[in-house]
Scaffold this motif. Sequence first.
Motif, mmCIF file in Angstrom:
data_model
loop_
_atom_site.group_PDB
_atom_site.id
_atom_site.type_symbol
_atom_site.label_atom_id
_atom_site.label_comp_id
_atom_site.label_asym_id
_atom_site.label_seq_id
_atom_site.Cartn_x
_atom_site.Cartn_y
_atom_site.Cartn_z
ATOM 1 N N GLU A 100 3.097 3.998 -19.065
ATOM 2 C CA GLU A 100 2.688 5.397 -19.038
ATOM 3 C C GLU A 100 1.174 5.484 -18.840
ATOM 4 O O GLU A 100 0.449 4.499 -18.975
ATOM 5 N N GLY A 101 0.710 6.697 -18.541
ATOM 6 C CA GLY A 101 -0.723 6.935 -18.453
ATOM 7 C C GLY A 101 -1.197 7.214 -17.043
ATOM 8 O O GLY A 101 -0.395 7.468 -16.138
ATOM 9 N N GLU A 102 -2.503 7.176 -16.853
ATOM 10 C CA GLU A 102 -3.084 7.458 -15.543
ATOM 11 C C GLU A 102 -3.119 6.200 -14.692
ATOM 12 O O GLU A 102 -3.545 5.139 -15.152
ATOM 13 N N TYR A 103 -2.648 6.331 -13.457
ATOM 14 C CA TYR A 103 -2.758 5.264 -12.467
ATOM 15 C C TYR A 103 -3.874 5.681 -11.507
ATOM 16 O O TYR A 103 -3.801 6.749 -10.904
ATOM 17 N N ARG A 104 -4.857 4.819 -11.363
ATOM 18 C CA ARG A 104 -5.984 5.110 -10.475
ATOM 19 C C ARG A 104 -6.211 3.902 -9.578
ATOM 20 O O ARG A 104 -6.472 2.796 -10.062
ATOM 21 N N ASP A 105 -6.095 4.105 -8.273
ATOM 22 C CA ASP A 105 -6.209 3.013 -7.315
ATOM 23 C C ASP A 105 -6.952 3.469 -6.067
ATOM 24 O O ASP A 105 -7.131 4.668 -5.824
ATOM 25 N N LEU A 106 -7.338 2.485 -5.269
ATOM 26 C CA LEU A 106 -7.777 2.741 -3.898
ATOM 27 C C LEU A 106 -6.575 2.489 -2.996
ATOM 28 O O LEU A 106 -5.932 1.433 -3.090
ATOM 29 N N LEU A 107 -6.256 3.456 -2.146
ATOM 30 C CA LEU A 107 -5.064 3.366 -1.306
ATOM 31 C C LEU A 107 -5.473 3.377 0.155
ATOM 32 O O LEU A 107 -6.272 4.220 0.588
ATOM 33 N N PHE A 108 -4.925 2.436 0.894
ATOM 34 C CA PHE A 108 -5.200 2.329 2.323
ATOM 35 C C PHE A 108 -3.912 2.527 3.104
ATOM 36 O O PHE A 108 -2.896 1.891 2.813
ATOM 37 N N LYS A 109 -3.941 3.415 4.079
ATOM 38 C CA LYS A 109 -2.779 3.657 4.932
ATOM 39 C C LYS A 109 -2.891 2.824 6.196
ATOM 40 O O LYS A 109 -3.857 2.935 6.950
ATOM 41 N N ASP A 110 -1.883 1.975 6.424
ATOM 42 C CA ASP A 110 -1.797 1.187 7.647
ATOM 43 C C ASP A 110 -0.920 1.958 8.632
ATOM 44 O O ASP A 110 0.299 1.999 8.482
ATOM 45 N N SER A 111 -1.546 2.564 9.621
ATOM 46 C CA SER A 111 -0.791 3.384 10.583
ATOM 47 C C SER A 111 0.179 2.556 11.405
ATOM 48 O O SER A 111 1.212 3.055 11.844
ATOM 49 N N ALA A 112 -0.143 1.290 11.618
ATOM 50 C CA ALA A 112 0.714 0.432 12.445
ATOM 51 C C ALA A 112 2.065 0.190 11.782
ATOM 52 O O ALA A 112 3.097 0.110 12.449
#
Length: 232
Positions: A100-112
């Motif tokens: 439980e709790g806050e999830y904080r991440d850096l997210l990168f979208k791979d368009s390929a």
Amino acid sequence: MLAVRLLYKDENLIIIEKPVGMPSQSDPSGDVDAMTDASRLLREAGERDELWLVHRLDRTVGGLIAFARNKRSAAELSRLVSEGGMVKRYFAACHGIADEGEYRDLLFKDSATSKAYVVKTARRGAKEARLTALRLAESGENASLLSVELGTGRFHQIRAQMSARSHPLIGDKKYGSRDEHRRVPALFAYMLSFTVFGKKIRVSATPCTDEYPWNLFDAEIYKKAAGEENQI
């Protein structure tokens, strides 16, 4: 045949429940989409059927979508979405016992690959992703039912952040699920809450609790989390 369900309506907006497998808006598949089907319901009721899209759900995700009914409300709802003024909550059934709790991440979208990845260090295109998870129930040691509230609205955010913690959504093959009984992610947008033009709106729904994996958990849990009834 897939069809939307109208849950809320006023002069500025409607909120519908989109079934799994239906696109939010028209796409190259040519399949009936949620916005077109919602317009049909308004037209059959003898009402003005023009709608504006302000947010969307993936085709494989069921649940609530709000559509604007005029340009003024479209602009205001779009502003709320972009500034975090529209509260969105999801039921998510995942493998294992999730924290439980806050999830904080850096997210990168791979368009390929049309996939999102959690990355450890800043890079071009990576964006902060935040959500808060509340564990509602467990099914032995094999599955958890979460209520997830989005803090940001990134591409595949819940799916990627759960997978990065080794708790992929049940049925989400793209992000690591090996479940043999479901082919799409166990994710359902169950609540929208916001204030528009001084009017507070809260709409909720529940998934079909006879279907796997929602049937792993007591149906009353969904009803309690969804809370208030809706008005049309």
